[in-house]
Each structure stands twice: as structure tokens, then as C-alpha cells.
Design a protein around this motif. Structure first.
Motif, PDB file in Angstrom:
ATOM      1  N   SER A 230       2.896  -8.443   8.656  1.00  0.00           N
ATOM      2  CA  SER A 230       4.256  -8.472   9.174  1.00  0.00           C
ATOM      3  C   SER A 230       4.640  -7.088   9.646  1.00  0.00           C
ATOM      4  CB  SER A 230       5.240  -8.942   8.102  1.00  0.00           C
ATOM      5  OG  SER A 230       6.574  -8.676   8.500  1.00  0.00           O
ATOM      6  N   PRO A 231       5.186  -6.962  10.863  1.00  0.00           N
ATOM      7  CA  PRO A 231       5.623  -5.650  11.336  1.00  0.00           C
ATOM      8  C   PRO A 231       6.859  -5.153  10.595  1.00  0.00           C
ATOM      9  CG  PRO A 231       6.324  -7.339  12.866  1.00  0.00           C
ATOM     10  CD  PRO A 231       5.437  -8.019  11.865  1.00  0.00           C
ATOM     11  N   PHE A 232       7.570  -6.055   9.936  1.00  0.00           N
ATOM     12  CA  PHE A 232       8.738  -5.649   9.164  1.00  0.00           C
ATOM     13  C   PHE A 232       8.345  -5.191   7.763  1.00  0.00           C
ATOM     14  CE2 PHE A 232       9.841  -9.027  12.132  1.00  0.00           C
ATOM     15  CZ  PHE A 232      10.809  -8.400  12.899  1.00  0.00           C
ATOM     16  N   GLN A 233       7.212  -5.660   7.289  1.00  0.00           N
ATOM     17  CA  GLN A 233       6.784  -5.369   5.919  1.00  0.00           C
ATOM     18  C   GLN A 233       5.593  -4.409   5.876  1.00  0.00           C
ATOM     19  OE1 GLN A 233       6.899  -9.787   5.483  1.00  0.00           O
ATOM     20  NE2 GLN A 233       7.461  -9.311   3.371  1.00  0.00           N
ATOM     21  N   SER A 234       5.371  -3.670   6.973  1.00  0.00           N
ATOM     22  CA  SER A 234       4.283  -2.696   7.040  1.00  0.00           C
ATOM     23  C   SER A 234       4.787  -1.438   7.724  1.00  0.00           C
ATOM     24  CB  SER A 234       3.097  -3.257   7.844  1.00  0.00           C
ATOM     25  OG  SER A 234       2.607  -4.446   7.264  1.00  0.00           O
ATOM     26  N   ASP A 235       4.212  -0.301   7.353  1.00  0.00           N
ATOM     27  CA  ASP A 235       4.520   0.946   8.035  1.00  0.00           C
ATOM     28  C   ASP A 235       3.364   1.914   7.823  1.00  0.00           C
ATOM     29  OD1 ASP A 235       5.933   2.670   9.653  1.00  0.00           O
ATOM     30  OD2 ASP A 235       7.265   3.387   8.064  1.00  0.00           O
ATOM     31  N   CYS A 236       3.216   2.840   8.776  1.00  0.00           N
ATOM     32  CA  CYS A 236       2.148   3.839   8.712  1.00  0.00           C
ATOM     33  C   CYS A 236       2.726   5.146   9.237  1.00  0.00           C
ATOM     34  CB  CYS A 236       0.949   3.397   9.551  1.00  0.00           C
ATOM     35  SG  CYS A 236      -0.496   4.464   9.433  1.00  0.00           S
ATOM     36  N   PHE A 237       2.778   6.159   8.367  1.00  0.00           N
ATOM     37  CA  PHE A 237       3.378   7.426   8.752  1.00  0.00           C
ATOM     38  C   PHE A 237       2.704   8.558   7.985  1.00  0.00           C
ATOM     39  CE2 PHE A 237       6.434  10.837   7.830  1.00  0.00           C
ATOM     40  CZ  PHE A 237       6.748  11.237   9.119  1.00  0.00           C
ATOM     41  N   GLY A 238       2.416   9.662   8.695  1.00  0.00           N
ATOM     42  CA  GLY A 238       1.782  10.802   8.025  1.00  0.00           C
ATOM     43  C   GLY A 238       0.441  10.424   7.437  1.00  0.00           C
ATOM     44  N   ASP A 239       0.280  10.660   6.156  1.00  0.00           N
ATOM     45  CA  ASP A 239      -0.983  10.371   5.469  1.00  0.00           C
ATOM     46  C   ASP A 239      -0.987   9.019   4.774  1.00  0.00           C
ATOM     47  OD1 ASP A 239      -2.232  12.753   6.174  1.00  0.00           O
ATOM     48  OD2 ASP A 239      -1.408  13.829   4.453  1.00  0.00           O
ATOM     49  N   TYR A 240      -0.019   8.137   5.092  1.00  0.00           N
ATOM     50  CA  TYR A 240       0.135   6.943   4.262  1.00  0.00           C
ATOM     51  C   TYR A 240       0.306   5.662   5.089  1.00  0.00           C
ATOM     52  CZ  TYR A 240       1.061  10.760   1.089  1.00  0.00           C
ATOM     53  OH  TYR A 240       0.957  11.923   0.391  1.00  0.00           O
ATOM     54  N   PHE A 241      -0.148   4.552   4.472  1.00  0.00           N
ATOM     55  CA  PHE A 241       0.082   3.206   4.973  1.00  0.00           C
ATOM     56  C   PHE A 241       0.668   2.409   3.817  1.00  0.00           C
ATOM     57  CE2 PHE A 241      -1.177  -1.242   5.435  1.00  0.00           C
ATOM     58  CZ  PHE A 241      -0.732  -1.523   6.716  1.00  0.00           C
ATOM     59  N   ALA A 242       1.688   1.606   4.085  1.00  0.00           N
ATOM     60  CA  ALA A 242       2.312   0.798   3.043  1.00  0.00           C
ATOM     61  C   ALA A 242       2.534  -0.609   3.562  1.00  0.00           C
ATOM     62  CB  ALA A 242       3.634   1.417   2.598  1.00  0.00           C
ATOM     63  N   ASN A 243       2.349  -1.591   2.673  1.00  0.00           N
ATOM     64  CA  ASN A 243       2.503  -2.990   3.045  1.00  0.00           C
ATOM     65  C   ASN A 243       2.981  -3.772   1.824  1.00  0.00           C
ATOM     66  OD1 ASN A 243       0.908  -5.818   2.820  1.00  0.00           O
ATOM     67  ND2 ASN A 243       1.625  -5.517   4.913  1.00  0.00           N
ATOM     68  N   ALA A 244       3.860  -4.737   2.081  1.00  0.00           N
ATOM     69  CA  ALA A 244       4.370  -5.564   0.980  1.00  0.00           C
ATOM     70  C   ALA A 244       4.419  -7.010   1.401  1.00  0.00           C
ATOM     71  CB  ALA A 244       5.761  -5.094   0.555  1.00  0.00           C
ATOM     72  N   GLY A 245       4.279  -7.884   0.423  1.00  0.00           N
ATOM     73  CA  GLY A 245       4.400  -9.310   0.635  1.00  0.00           C
ATOM     74  C   GLY A 245       4.658  -9.960  -0.707  1.00  0.00           C
ATOM     75  N   GLY A 246       5.587 -10.931  -0.748  1.00  0.00           N
ATOM     76  CA  GLY A 246       5.963 -11.475  -2.046  1.00  0.00           C
ATOM     77  C   GLY A 246       6.524 -10.362  -2.913  1.00  0.00           C
ATOM     78  N   THR A 247       6.029 -10.224  -4.111  1.00  0.00           N
ATOM     79  CA  THR A 247       6.505  -9.176  -5.019  1.00  0.00           C
ATOM     80  C   THR A 247       5.492  -8.045  -5.171  1.00  0.00           C
ATOM     81  OG1 THR A 247       5.624 -10.381  -6.924  1.00  0.00           O
ATOM     82  CG2 THR A 247       7.934 -10.807  -6.313  1.00  0.00           C
ATOM     83  N   THR A 248       4.533  -7.947  -4.241  1.00  0.00           N
ATOM     84  CA  THR A 248       3.484  -6.931  -4.337  1.00  0.00           C
ATOM     85  C   THR A 248       3.626  -5.893  -3.234  1.00  0.00           C
ATOM     86  OG1 THR A 248       1.931  -8.532  -5.289  1.00  0.00           O
ATOM     87  CG2 THR A 248       0.993  -6.522  -4.370  1.00  0.00           C
ATOM     88  N   LEU A 249       3.541  -4.629  -3.608  1.00  0.00           N
ATOM     89  CA  LEU A 249       3.568  -3.521  -2.656  1.00  0.00           C
ATOM     90  C   LEU A 249       2.293  -2.708  -2.816  1.00  0.00           C
ATOM     91  CD1 LEU A 249       4.908  -1.430  -0.679  1.00  0.00           C
ATOM     92  CD2 LEU A 249       5.808  -0.311  -2.740  1.00  0.00           C
ATOM     93  N   TYR A 250       1.602  -2.485  -1.709  1.00  0.00           N
ATOM     94  CA  TYR A 250       0.438  -1.598  -1.692  1.00  0.00           C
ATOM     95  C   TYR A 250       0.818  -0.295  -0.999  1.00  0.00           C
ATOM     96  CZ  TYR A 250      -2.403  -5.749  -2.759  1.00  0.00           C
ATOM     97  OH  TYR A 250      -2.932  -6.870  -3.333  1.00  0.00           O
ATOM     98  N   VAL A 251       0.480   0.827  -1.606  1.00  0.00           N
ATOM     99  CA  VAL A 251       0.629   2.137  -0.992  1.00  0.00           C
ATOM    100  C   VAL A 251      -0.767   2.733  -0.869  1.00  0.00           C
ATOM    101  CG1 VAL A 251       1.681   4.421  -1.126  1.00  0.00           C
ATOM    102  CG2 VAL A 251       2.894   2.432  -2.052  1.00  0.00           C
ATOM    103  N   GLU A 252      -1.168   3.113   0.344  1.00  0.00           N
ATOM    104  CA  GLU A 252      -2.541   3.544   0.598  1.00  0.00           C
ATOM    105  C   GLU A 252      -2.569   4.887   1.313  1.00  0.00           C
ATOM    106  OE1 GLU A 252      -4.867   0.220   2.235  1.00  0.00           O
ATOM    107  OE2 GLU A 252      -3.175  -1.078   1.732  1.00  0.00           O
ATOM    108  N   ARG A 253      -3.630   5.643   1.047  1.00  0.00           N
ATOM    109  CA  ARG A 253      -3.779   6.969   1.644  1.00  0.00           C
ATOM    110  C   ARG A 253      -4.795   6.908   2.780  1.00  0.00           C
ATOM    111  NH1 ARG A 253      -4.426   9.671  -2.592  1.00  0.00           N
ATOM    112  NH2 ARG A 253      -2.402  10.720  -2.658  1.00  0.00           N
TER     113      ARG A 253
END
Length: 574
Positions: A230-253
Motif C-alpha cells: 500500500s502506498p499509504f502504509q509504506s514509506d522510504c526515506f534516508g536510511d530506512y524503509f517502513a511498512n505496516a499492515g493490520g497490527t504489524t509494523l516493520y522498520v528496515e534499514r
């Protein structure tokens, strides 16, 4: 004024009471003096802002393959380094007034004359690596969990590869005048903007670069761990990527999209945004609320109630902007409600929240220091309308502007802080640059590349470099997922990256509707809104060092010398 305190004490009659009054009045006067006439402290300052540049007759290299070579400074903005003065009180309000000086330089360095090169992969300043975009460095970072240097903090680099068709650099033209700057065809040079000089003795350092010729461009792609496409539930900025769905959030380097943390949300995620402060902000439904995490560690920091939609709303977006030492975060919610939060004090707190009813549903959001810009939702009301919120006022107000000059429905609307302009992309792939109040069209580029949905990612992540923006072609006219990079200053097409020539995973998919760009890592992050395994991080092409046949070197040297070249045959000698 020093005599006033003793006289006040004597009037009371001396003794203990007189001493107390004397002390109190004296302290009060000292505080007043400190407030109105603060102690002023000045930091070290350069005696001269002059800098040496190259002279007529300086030599440039001729090279083959890959080489590290010194360059010659061919331009220095204003013929001096830039001084930046900052004055502020130290500590509390009554502390001394401290003035500090810092210095940067904007300049161009030429390296070789037998271009074109295929890339400038590394740049050193006094042997300090300040620029590294080589494919080898990227691959090593992906494989070993390392980090690429990219560009030195605060600086930006524009590369001119020495083609016969290259245009004059716009920064040099802005300094020396339009029509007064050569394009230097065949000359490989770079323009380095705002390089901090404090660690180089407040001077333009010696610059060396690794340049490659007759090499290949290589690409890489990474598949992050996602909970939902989902473009609303994902973002990528600087050194990080983040994504969420349901009650789970992933934060990635980045660059390998290594999971930093997996967090649980109190309710279903609605929107994800990474701020300039490297905070991962996630709105969730039912309560409603927003949860804030530190991107570097994934650690939970705050839960803020009343932010975002009260029930699951698919098209919800966020954006932020920093100025004056404060970060401002904007969140859209139910019924076009916009909430502003700022980090004044400890963490984010709500500044105001306002419904902007009577307007079409906002599908994207982009923030400037005074306005918010939103494209109306592609499904409910595809149109040429842009919703503008003047938020930097006592009472924020919203208006809806119809831009009749657009050749199709607005797809993305991005505020570019560098040029102080608003860039609008239509569903035809055309690009329009407006003044911040949308009253004047500055320039346009008419295309015929089909784009689909209004895109919340591109509306806040369109920038790919200094004076550079990018879009991704959807599909049509025999083209799928090509990346087009444009110069903001004149909308000239700088580079076309053909997806079919890359090694990107999923490059032939026709349902990658959304795309955003990570300026730090030169990434196109793209996704559908259908599957839960389609999000990809596509690294844009980087120069790769490969061996150059000796026969090719000899043939080019003969050509440069004006000699007829017979067929060259080289036998390998054991």
C-alpha cells in the motif's frame, strides 16, 4: 547604575532587611542587564573568503578504463567561499549571546577531456571520501549489511559525463549569467554544492575522483519484508524503509532492507510516514491515534490520541517539513480532517486539527512552510483540482484551485523546497511547475506516458537529487516501468532508465501503480495495491568497473593521434 542597589538598602534602614533588599534589587538589575545587554561571544572566523581556482594551461587527464585522478577547479561561486552566521543565546534565555561562523563552497572541478565517461563513482576531498555511488560499494553494502557513504552531509554533487550534447550547468549559469557559460563538451566535470569547509581549514580542498570509461551500468533490487502492499502504509526515506499492515509494523534499514524491529500496533494500521527526524509515524483506526517509533532502533516513543481517521479509511496520507529548528507533521484523517503536530518540547504534540469539508477527498499530501497541497482522490474525483491549505496563520484555511492548463487529471503534487515551486504531474506523464500560490505557470513538459492512480508516494518523494525529479512510466506504447529523470530548472530530460535493460526483480510487471524515490540511496520504491509480495526497492543504475580490452585502448589512442588504425590483434602471452 551600580549605585542604585546600595541606596535602596540604606532607605530601609540597614540591618538584615536592608541586606536582603539590597541583594534582591542587585540580582534583579543583573538579570535585567543580562536580558537587555547579553554578553556576546563570537566564535572563530575566517580572515579571508578568497579561494584559489585553476589557471589557463592547467592540464586534464586522458584515461581509459577506470582511474583516480586529480582535478582542476574551473569555477567557484562568487569567487569566494560562503560564510554562514548564526547567533543564538546559549543555554537559558538569560545566557550569553553566541555567534558562530561556518563555511561552505560551491564549485566545479574538471577531471578529464576525452569523455564521455560512464560514471564518476567516487570523489575525495584531501583524501577524505565525500562521494561514493559505485555499484561495487552498493553490492558490498547489501551483501554485508554495510552502509554507503552517498554524498557528504550538507553537500550535493551534479555530474557531467562529458558527452557531446551536454548542456551548461544551471548553477554556473546562475552565477555567471545565461549564455556566458560553455557546455564543455567532452570534458568530464562535477559541480559540488555547499561542501562544508570546517574540516578542510576553511578552504576549497584538493579534489580527486574515480572516473570510469567504456564500462557498464549495473542495477540491483531488494525485496523488503512487508505486511501489506500500500502506498499509504509504506514509506522510504534516508536510511530506512517502513511498512505496516493490520497490527504489524516493520522498520528496515537500507540498503539490504534488514529488519530493525517488528512492532505491534493497538489497531489496524492506516498510514506510515518517516519524518526528517527519522521518526516512523503510524496512524491506526478505531481509537483513533498515532504511534511514533525511532527509525534507527525501532523503539516505541509515543502514543498520540485523536490523530488520523476514526475508522479504516484507505486514502490517508502524511507529510512533514522542518524550518526554524522545528519539525511540522501533517496527517489527513476522516472527512478531510487535517491535523498538524510539531516537535516543540518533548516529542510530537497536536498543534491544531481542522476539517476542510466541502472539498473533494484528498488523495495525496505535500507540505511547504506555509501551505499544504493535495491532489483529489483518483477514484472518487479525478480532476485538475489541487486543494491548498494555508496553514501558517491563526486560522488555517483551505481553497480548491482548478488548473485548466493541465492536459489531464492531476496525478501527483510535490512542493520542491530547493526551487520554492510546486511540481504537478498529470495522468499523461506531463510535468508542470507553478509558483507556490499556484497563480503562475513557470514551465511545463508535455508527455504522452500513461500514469494511473493519484500517487501519495510521488507527491512527497519525487526528488532524486539537487535540481532533479523523477517519474515512472506505468505501461503503454511498448514501455513498462521506465524511469524518467528531469531537471527542475528547465524540465529537460536528463536521463531515461529503461527497465528492460536492468536486472530489477519484477521489472516487467504492469500493475506497479505507485512509485516514490529515495534521494539518499537513489532508489525507486514501487508497489501495487493488490498483492502482499510485490513491493520492490529498485536501485538506479550505477557505474560498474569492468576490464577494458587493450585493443580498444590502442585503437582509441591511434584515433586521437590521427593515425589510420589497422585491425589490431593481440595474442595472450603465457
Amino acid at each position: 547604575m551600580a549605585f542604585i542597589a546600595p541606596l535602596a538598602g540604606a532607605a530601609v534602614g540597614g540591618g538584615l532587611l536592608g541586606s536582603i533588599v539590597t541583594t534582591a534589587v542587585g540580582v534583579g538589575l543583573n538579570l535585567a542587564i543580562a536580558y537587555f545587554f547579553p554578553q556576546k561571544i563570537k566564535g572563530p572566523r575566517a580572515e579571508s573568503l578568497k579561494a584559489q581556482t585553476s589557471q589557463y594551461g592547467d592540464q586534464l587527464a586522458r584515461w581509459h578504463g577506470a582511474i583516480r585522478t586529480a582535478g582542476a577547479v574551473i569555477w567557484l561561486k562568487g569567487n569566494h567561499v560562503d560564510e554562514h552566521v548564526k547567533t543564538e543565546r546559549q543555554g537559558k534565555a538569560l545566557g550569553p549571546e553566541v555567534t558562530t561562523y561556518s563555511y561552505t563552497a560551491t564549485f566545479a572541478v574538471a577531471f578529464a577531456w576525452n569523455g564521455p565517461a560512464s560514471g564518476v563513482t567516487r570523489i575525495w576531498a584531501d583524501d577524505k571520501l565525500i562521494f561514493n555511488v559505485s555499484y561495487e560499494a552498493l553490492q558490498d553494502a547489501i551483501a554485508n549489511g554495510g552502509r554507503g557513504i552517498g554524498v557528504a552531509k550538507g553537500a550535493s554533487v551534479t555530474i557531467h559525463l562529458g558527452t557531446d550534447t551536454q548542456e551548461p550547468d544551471p548553477d554556473i549559469e546562475a552565477d555567471r549569467g545565461a549564455g556566458q557559460v560553455p557546455a564543455w563538451p567532452g570534458i568530464v566535470y562535477v559541480v559540488i554544492k555547499n561542501l562544508p569547509l570546517d574540516e578542510f581549514g576553511i578552504r576549497v580542498p584538493n579534489i580527486e575522483a574515480e572516473i570510469t570509461q567504456a564500462q557498464s551500468l549495473a542495477t540491483a533490487s531488494v525485496t523488503p519484508t512487508i505486511a501489506r502492499d500500500s502506498p499509504f502504509q509504506s514509506d522510504c526515506f534516508g536510511d530506512y524503509f517502513a511498512n505496516a499492515g493490520g497490527t504489524t509494523l516493520y522498520v528496515e534499514r537500507l540498503p539490504a532492507a534488514t529488519i530493525i524491529a517488528t512492532n505491534t500496533l493497538p489497531h489496524d494500521a492506516i498510514a506510515v510516514h518517516i519524518t526528517a527526524l527519522n521518526k516512523v509515524c503510524v496512524t491506526y483506526a478505531l481509537s483513533p491515534g498515532m504511534r511514533v517509533f525511532d527509525a534507527a532502533t525501532g523503539a516505541f516513543e509515543a502514543d498520540i490520541g485523536g490523530v488520523g481517521p476514526a475508522s479504516p479509511v484507505y486514502r490517508t496520507c502524511m507529510d512533514d517539513i522542518s524550518f526554524g529548528g522545528v519539525n511540522y507533521l501533517f496527517v489527513s484523517g476522516s472527512s478531510n480532517t487535517i491535523t498538524m503536530l510539531s516537535n516543540v518540547g518533548m516529542g510530537y504534540s497536536v498543534g491544531w486539527s481542522m476539517p476542510i469539508s466541502g472539498f473533494s477527498v484528498i488523495g495525496t499530501l505535500s507540505a511547504s512552510a506555509t501551505r499544504l497541497y493535495g491532489v483529489t482522490d483518483w477514484f472518487l474525483d479525478p480532476s485538475k483540482k489541487i486543494v491548498v491549505v494555508d496553514w501558517d496563520s491563526i486560522t488555517p484555511a483551505a481553497t480548491e484551485v482548478t488548473l485548466s492548463a493541465l492536459d489531464g487529471s492531476a496525478q501527483s503534487c510535490f512542493y520542491d523546497e530547493e526551487s520554492d515551486s510546486v511540481i504537478i504531474v498529470t495522468t499523461s506523464g506531463s510535468i508542470y511547475v507553478y509558483t507556490p500560490d499556484l497563480s503562475t505557470l513557470l514551465r511545463s513538459k508535455i508527455n504522452a506516458y500513461p500514469l494511473f492512480h493519484s500517487d501519495p508516494l510521488l507527491s512527497k518523494r519525487m526528488k532524486i537529487g539537487s535540481d532533479r525529479i523523477a517519474i515512472k512510466v506505468q505501461t503503454g506504447f511498448g514501455i513498462t516501468n521506465n524511469i524518467l529523470i528531469y531537471r527542475v530548472s528547465d524540465l529537460s530530460l536528463v536521463q531515461t532508465i529503461e527497465a528492460s535493460d536492468t536486472s530489477w526483480d519484477g521489472k516487467g510487471a504492469t500493475n506497479y501503480y505507485y512509485v516514490g524515490f529515495n534521494e539518499t540511496w537513489q532508489i525507486a520504491f514501487t508497489m501495487t495495491d493488490v498483492d502482499n509480495d510485490s513491493t520492490r526497492l529498485w536501485y538506479l543504475p550505477r557505474a560498474q568497473v569492468v576490464p577494458v580490452p587493450l585493443s580498444a585502448v590502442l585503437e582509441e589512442e591511434c584515433t586521437l593521434a590521427g593515425l589510420a588504425c589497422a585491425q589490431i590483434h593481440i595474442e595472450e602471452v603465457a
